[in-house]
Structure formats: structure tokens, C-alpha cells
Design an enzyme around this catalytic site. Structure first.
Site, PDB file in Angstrom:
ATOM      1  N   GLY A  48      -5.238 -13.164  -1.962  1.00 14.71           N
ATOM      2  CA  GLY A  48      -4.867 -13.354  -0.563  1.00 14.71           C
ATOM      3  C   GLY A  48      -6.058 -13.753   0.282  1.00 14.71           C
ATOM      4  O   GLY A  48      -7.159 -13.234   0.100  1.00 14.71           O
TER       5      GLY A  48
ATOM      6  N   ARG B 235      -3.036 -17.713  -7.143  1.00 10.09           N
ATOM      7  CA  ARG B 235      -2.991 -16.656  -8.149  1.00 10.09           C
ATOM      8  C   ARG B 235      -2.660 -17.308  -9.488  1.00 10.09           C
ATOM      9  O   ARG B 235      -1.896 -18.271  -9.538  1.00 10.09           O
ATOM     10  CB  ARG B 235      -1.957 -15.596  -7.775  1.00 10.09           C
ATOM     11  CG  ARG B 235      -2.208 -14.973  -6.397  1.00 10.09           C
ATOM     12  CD  ARG B 235      -1.211 -13.871  -6.090  1.00 10.09           C
ATOM     13  NE  ARG B 235      -1.271 -13.463  -4.705  1.00 10.09           N
ATOM     14  CZ  ARG B 235      -2.122 -12.580  -4.204  1.00 10.09           C
ATOM     15  NH1 ARG B 235      -3.015 -12.017  -5.007  1.00 10.09           N
ATOM     16  NH2 ARG B 235      -2.102 -12.252  -2.923  1.00 10.09           N
TER      17      ARG B 235
ATOM     18  N   ASP C 263      -9.217  -6.837  -5.508  1.00  4.24           N
ATOM     19  CA  ASP C 263      -9.203  -6.146  -6.800  1.00  4.24           C
ATOM     20  C   ASP C 263      -8.893  -7.086  -7.970  1.00  4.24           C
ATOM     21  O   ASP C 263      -9.609  -7.097  -8.971  1.00  4.24           O
ATOM     22  CB  ASP C 263      -8.170  -5.008  -6.748  1.00  4.24           C
ATOM     23  CG  ASP C 263      -8.095  -4.239  -8.051  1.00  4.24           C
ATOM     24  OD1 ASP C 263      -8.902  -3.319  -8.238  1.00  4.24           O
ATOM     25  OD2 ASP C 263      -7.222  -4.565  -8.880  1.00  4.24           O
TER      26      ASP C 263
ATOM     27  N   THR D 288     -10.675  -8.940   1.667  1.00  2.06           N
ATOM     28  CA  THR D 288      -9.265  -8.564   1.728  1.00  2.06           C
ATOM     29  C   THR D 288      -9.026  -7.795   3.017  1.00  2.06           C
ATOM     30  O   THR D 288      -9.832  -6.933   3.390  1.00  2.06           O
ATOM     31  CB  THR D 288      -8.839  -7.702   0.524  1.00  2.06           C
ATOM     32  OG1 THR D 288      -7.561  -7.119   0.794  1.00  2.06           O
ATOM     33  CG2 THR D 288      -9.828  -6.591   0.237  1.00  2.06           C
TER      34      THR D 288
ATOM     35  N   ASP E 161      -6.903  -5.549   3.527  1.00  2.00           N
ATOM     36  CA  ASP E 161      -6.418  -4.187   3.271  1.00  2.00           C
ATOM     37  C   ASP E 161      -7.523  -3.131   3.281  1.00  2.00           C
ATOM     38  O   ASP E 161      -7.230  -1.935   3.370  1.00  2.00           O
ATOM     39  CB  ASP E 161      -5.698  -4.121   1.925  1.00  2.00           C
ATOM     40  CG  ASP E 161      -4.357  -4.835   1.947  1.00  2.00           C
ATOM     41  OD1 ASP E 161      -3.846  -5.092   3.053  1.00  2.00           O
ATOM     42  OD2 ASP E 161      -3.822  -5.143   0.869  1.00  2.00           O
TER      43      ASP E 161
ATOM     44  N   ASP F  17      -9.299  -2.069   0.828  1.00  2.33           N
ATOM     45  CA  ASP F  17      -8.924  -1.152  -0.254  1.00  2.33           C
ATOM     46  C   ASP F  17      -9.846  -1.222  -1.470  1.00  2.33           C
ATOM     47  O   ASP F  17      -9.453  -0.838  -2.576  1.00  2.33           O
ATOM     48  CB  ASP F  17      -7.485  -1.441  -0.694  1.00  2.33           C
ATOM     49  CG  ASP F  17      -7.303  -2.866  -1.203  1.00  2.33           C
ATOM     50  OD1 ASP F  17      -8.210  -3.700  -1.032  1.00  2.33           O
ATOM     51  OD2 ASP F  17      -6.225  -3.155  -1.769  1.00  2.33           O
TER      52      ASP F  17
ATOM     53  N   ARG G 148      -0.112  -2.436   0.983  1.00  2.00           N
ATOM     54  CA  ARG G 148       0.774  -2.007  -0.106  1.00  2.00           C
ATOM     55  C   ARG G 148       0.306  -0.699  -0.729  1.00  2.00           C
ATOM     56  O   ARG G 148       1.095   0.203  -0.978  1.00  2.00           O
ATOM     57  CB  ARG G 148       0.855  -3.113  -1.173  1.00  2.00           C
ATOM     58  CG  ARG G 148       1.889  -2.834  -2.261  1.00  2.00           C
ATOM     59  CD  ARG G 148       2.023  -4.011  -3.207  1.00  2.00           C
ATOM     60  NE  ARG G 148       0.794  -4.307  -3.920  1.00  2.00           N
ATOM     61  CZ  ARG G 148       0.040  -5.391  -3.707  1.00  2.00           C
ATOM     62  NH1 ARG G 148       0.394  -6.275  -2.803  1.00  2.00           N
ATOM     63  NH2 ARG G 148      -1.084  -5.597  -4.380  1.00  2.00           N
TER      64      ARG G 148
END
Length: 319
Positions: free
Chosen positions: A11, A72, A103, A125, A127, A129, A171
């Protein structure tokens, strides 16, 4: 090291262009040739590779998205796909690779390093994360996008005396929802890392009504569930009108904030330093405002722990 490559994968995130610029110009400063790999790992296997010059990365630091595009690739998860990518790099004499992404991107970088091709991961990213770094490139910009949206939603929520349920990305990580909840004064925040009692959400809304408050903002990270589902549950439990806003991919867009531009510049430059030192299989990050690097395998095996004290703070400040 005379030639390095750079790609973005997964992303997109605001600040990726600033990282591409930093990698390119830092390398050129050290008389290292730089090659941009377009469309992520798929482009690597396909040979979509072009040499980058100083002007190639001019006027991109302020742009969202990624100049190198992203995609991807299931094929790259295979040994054959990874070997195909390495062969493309060797054709051009590229000796090291900077991978900007999350990740999944880092897992690809680890595989290439294990096959003898040194890679450095740069966390990009929204996120936030990735273990081993306090912040990822793109998080700050996405956070400000969410805050701006929630501020505007609150204006209309106040005018019509309604409860709005706002769904944000996340997510597996609730940082966007959590930080936005504290920043925008949301009445309730739902994140994957913490189980929220639905009765508590209802009780908070009721307490607000009892003191004359007729509007509420509830932030839901997508990993917890659908904002539509929570809206229906609240409507049923309280017999009140609710509205839903799903912010979606607007959170990924926009010109990066100063924080993201500086973070991307620092991390991109550090990635080049590590390749110059002959290191591979590392990830760069920021901790306590210091640029650090970690073994990428350790990072992938670790579990990122969110700042749950902020979760408690959000509850205390939204009484």
C-alpha cells in the site's frame, strides 16, 4: 558498492516519494548509481528498471503516493520469482536494494537477503504497525487526514444532534483510530488490540445525553468490524438516529506533513549508509527521535505493542 536499486511495495503512503528522493540523492552524493524499480516486486521480476538522476526525483518531496508506483505480487513469494528478481538486478550490476513498504515488503527483502542479495527495509505504511520504530512513514499524514475529517463530521453531528460512527483503516493495528480519537475528542474508540464492551459504548452515549449532549463520535478501526454494523447495533440499543462515514483510501492520499517528509528523508539516507557499510537484512526506524536499525528477521518475528496508555487516556477524557 557502485549501484543500488530502490522500490516501493504494498500500500502507498504519503512520504514514500520523500524517501525515494532521499535514497537517490544520498547515493548520488556518494557517487553511487541509483536505479528505480517500478511496480514493486512485480516490476523487479519484469525488469521495469530505470536509472535515476538528480532531476528524476526533483519536485516530488511534496507529492503523495509513489513515483515508482506499487503493486502486490504472489509470484514473488515463490523461490522462482525471487530468483527471477535477483537475475534482473544482476543484469544491471545492482549490488543492493532499498525496499520501502510494510510487513509484506519486508518479508520479500528478507528472502532476497537470505539468497545473498543485501536489502534494507524502510517502513512506509499509514497503519504504523511495524515493530522497531516509533513511527512509520505516512502515519502522521494519514492521522491528520482523519482528524480533519472527524472535525468536519463533528460540525454536522452537532448541528443535527446525531451519533456518527467513523471507520478508519487499521486491519491489525489501531494506532490511526487511537491517536485520532485522542486528537479529535471521540467519545469511544474501538481498536483490534483492545476488546471494548459494547454496553460501555452505549453507557457513554447515555451519560452524554443525561448532561445535555446530543451528538457523539465513535471511531472504529476496520480490524474491529464494520462501522455499519456498529451503527445498527447502537440504533437498536438506543432507538436513536445514527450516521456512518467510511474514510477509506482518502487516508492514504495527500501531500505529506513536515514530520513525514523529515522522517522519510532521515530513514532513506540511513538505508544508503547501511548498504555502503556492506550491511543487508536490516530495517531502519526512529526511536526516541534517533535513527536506528534492526535485524529485519527480528522485526518480523516481533509483535508490535501499541501505546495502550493512550487508550485509557481516551476513555478518561471522553467521560
Amino acid at each position: 558498492m557502485k549501484k543500488i536499486g530502490v522500490l516501493t511495495s504494498g500500500g502507498d503512503a504519503p512520504g514514500m516519494n520523500a524517501a525515494i528522493r532521499a535514497v537517490t540523492r544520498k547515493a548520488l552524493y556518494h557517487n553511487i548509481e541509483v536505479y528505480g524499480i517500478y511496480y514493486g516486486y512485480q516490476g523487479l521480476m519484469d525488469g521495469s528498471i530505470k536509472k535515476l538522476e538528480l532531476g528524476s526525483v526533483g519536485d516530488i518531496i511534496q507529492r503523495g503516493g509513489t513515483k515508482l508506483y506499487s503493486s502486490r505480487s504472489e509470484e514473488f513469494k515463490t523461490d522462482e520469482g525471487q530468483q527471477k528478481g535477483i537475475e534482473q538486478l544482476k543484469k544491471l550490476g545492482i549490488e543492493g536494494l532499498v525496499v520501502i513498504g510494510g510487513d509484506g515488503s519486508f518479508r520479500g527483502a528478507k528472502k532476497l537477503t537470505e539468497k545473498g542479495f543485501p536489502c534494507i527495509g524502510v517502513p512506509g505504511t499509514i497503519d504504523n504497525d511495524i515493530p522497531g520504530t516509533d513511527f512509520t512513514i505516512g502515519f502522521d499524514t494519514a492521522l491528520n487526514t482523519v482528524i480533519e475529517a472527524v472535525d468536519k463530521i463533528r460540525d454536522t453531528a452537532t448541528s443535527h444532534e446525531r451519533t456518527y460512527v467513523v471507520e478508519v483503516m487499521g486491519r491489525d493495528a489501531g494506532d490511526l483510530a487511537l491517536w485520532a480519537g485522542v486528537s479529535a475528542g471521540a467519545e469511544s474508540v474501538l481498536i483490534p488490540e483492545k476488546t471494548e464492551d459494547f454496553d460501555d459504548i452505549v453507557e457513554r452515549i447515555k451519560r452524554g445525553h443525561e448532561r445535555g449532549k446530543r451528538h457523539s463520535i465513535i471511531l472504529v478501526a476496520e480490524g474491529v468490524g464494520s462501522a455499519v454494523e456498529y451503527s445498527e447495533k447502537i440504533k437498536k440499543a438506543m432507538n436513536m438516529e445514527t450516521r456512518v462515514t467510511v474514510l477509506g483510501h482518502t487516508q492514504r492520499g495527500g501531500s505529506p506533513t513536515a514530520n513525514d517528509r523529515v522522517l522519510a528523508s532521515r530513514l532513506g539516507a540511513k538505508a544508503v549508509d547501511l548498504l555502503i557499510e556492506g550491511k543487508g537484512g536490516r530495517m531502519v526506524g526512529i526511536q526516541n527521535n534517533q535513527v536506528v536499525d534492526h535485524d529485519i528477521l527480528e522485526v518480523l518475528d516481533a509483535k508490535r505493542v501499541p501505546e495502550l496508555s493512550m487508550y485509557q487516556l481516551s476513555k478518561e477524557l471522553s467521560i
